[in-house]
Design an enzyme around this catalytic site. Structure first.
Site, short mmCIF file in Angstrom:
data_model
loop_
_atom_site.label_atom_id
_atom_site.label_comp_id
_atom_site.label_asym_id
_atom_site.label_seq_id
_atom_site.Cartn_x
_atom_site.Cartn_y
_atom_site.Cartn_z
N ASP A 38 0.76 -1.30 -0.03
CA ASP A 38 0.62 -0.34 0.50
C ASP A 38 0.45 1.35 -0.04
O ASP A 38 0.87 2.25 1.30
CB ASP A 38 -1.11 -0.51 1.04
N HIS B 191 9.30 -0.19 8.75
CA HIS B 191 8.81 -1.85 8.89
C HIS B 191 8.52 -2.65 8.13
O HIS B 191 9.28 -3.50 8.08
CB HIS B 191 6.96 -1.56 9.14
C1 BDR Z 1 2.76 -0.19 8.24
O1 BDR Z 1 1.55 0.76 8.26
C2 BDR Z 1 1.83 1.12 7.66
O2 BDR Z 1 1.69 2.83 7.05
C3 BDR Z 1 3.03 1.19 6.99
O3 BDR Z 1 3.47 1.16 5.91
C4 BDR Z 1 3.20 -0.51 7.15
O4 BDR Z 1 3.19 -1.31 6.65
C5 BDR Z 1 3.07 -0.05 10.26
O5 BDR Z 1 2.26 -0.50 11.44
CA CA Z 2 2.66 -1.00 4.58
#
Ligand code: BDR
Ligand code: CA
Length: 320
Positions: free
Chosen positions: A10, A239
């Site tokens: 995403d 992340h």
């Molecule tokens: C997740 O939330 C999104 O904003 C980041 O892309 C990651 O996949 C971390 O909590």
């Molecule tokens: Ca993400």
């Protein structure tokens, strides 16, 4: 032999960085990149997937899948961190999408074509994966492994006190995927929050003269600004790149089999991951969870992946 991978993303700046690492890693064969709504709307996520792939132009283009809205998605997005367009607000140009296959169809096709061989790396809400499993109920047992960025075991959430962003966006889908009999590995916030990439990352990016360097040098500085404004942090989380490292180099992570589920109703706990950690658990183990990692090793691996992506997209022969 390279690992066959589908990336479900995403984008999102950390998704885009993970994509840059994955698309040029010789250990991976990226069959498809599928978009899902989360940090940005399904339409913008689909556009951003193509934008990133177009900007970095890998030698072999993966199939691209477009996102559609989640039936039970919650009204949340990540534009405060990822910028108005999800890519730092830099408004990169993109051509019209050539093929408009739904993400879940591409996931079903590719897994069916390569039974038990495909690793799905899910870096956003689990809408597409849940739909693919619904569309083809045998699919969970045909997936090699599903590696998930999301959830939290003992620590707080990041979108509510209890819930992590990806699981909160579409808790119903998260629950059905976690409950599915697919072999899965969760890389939760407890782990990914341990790494904060400092401003020094900007000096370690591939040169501007490479396609990957050029892209990341545009979209990462706004992320640093957002993290400072929102959290007072002098650095950013990565992340999704860390979850990718669990695919590239699982030896850097310690894992434990656990029994988990996702809350789909609570006023305060919607989207929270719940694990049966009682002395005598009643739930059966259903997911492998990363509980520790060699932090320096993971950072080195991420920097090496970026350097490789830079070399492979260099426009200047002296960078090679
Ligand atoms: C997740 O939330 C999104 O904003 C980041 O892309 C990651 O996949 C971390 O909590
Ligand atoms: Ca993400």
């Amino acid at each position: 032999m390279a690992k066959k991978v589908i990336l479900d993303v995403d984008p999102g700046i950390d998704d885009a960085m993970a994509l840059c690492m994955a698309l040029f890693d010789p250990r991976l064969e990226i069959l498809a990149v599928t978009a899902v709504g989360g940090n940005v709307s399904p339409q913008v996520a689909s556009r951003n997937v193509q934008t990133v792939v177009e900007q970095v132009d890998p030698p072999r283009w993966p199939r691209l899948g477009v996102a559609s809205s989640a039936e039970h998605g919650l009204p949340v997005d990540g534009r405060h961190l990822h910028g108005i367009d999800g890519l730092g607000g830099v408004h990169l140009q993109v051509a019209e999408l050539r093929t408009r296959h739904p993400a879940e169809k591409i996931i079903c096709d590719e897994v069916r074509a390569n039974p038990e061989e495909v690793t799905i790396v899910a870096l956003g809400p689990l809408t597409n994966i849940a739909r693919a499993f619904q569309r083809d109920p045998e699919l969970p047992s045909l997936v090699g492994r599903l590696v998930l960025s999301g959830g939290t075991v003992a620590g707080p959430g990041n979108v509510t006190p209890a819930a992590e962003f990806n699981f909160y966006c579409d808790p119903q889908s998260a629950r059905s995927v976690i409950r599915s009999r697919c072999t899965k590995t969760l890389v939760p916030l407890d782990i990914t929050n341990r790494i904060v990439m400092s401003y020094d990352l900007l000096n370690q990016l591939p040169p501007e003269t490479s396609k990957v360097g050029s892209l990341l040098r545009q979209i990462l500085p706004p992320a640093f600004r957002a993290y400072r404004q929102q959290f007072g942090l002098e650095g950013i989380h990565a992340h999704d790149s860390i979850a990718l490292m669990a695919v590239l180099n699982p030896g850097l992570f310690s894992t434990r089999e656990m029994a988990g589920d996702v809350e789909t109703q609570g006023d305060l706990t919607m989207g929270a991951t719940v694990f049966d950690r009682r002395r005598v658990p009643a739930w059966r183990h259903n997911i492998e969870v990363a509980i520790d990692m060699q932090k320096d090793g993971v950072i080195d691996e991420m920097l090496a992946a970026l350097a490789e992506a830079g070399r492979r997209t260099s426009k200047n022969r002296f960078d090679v």
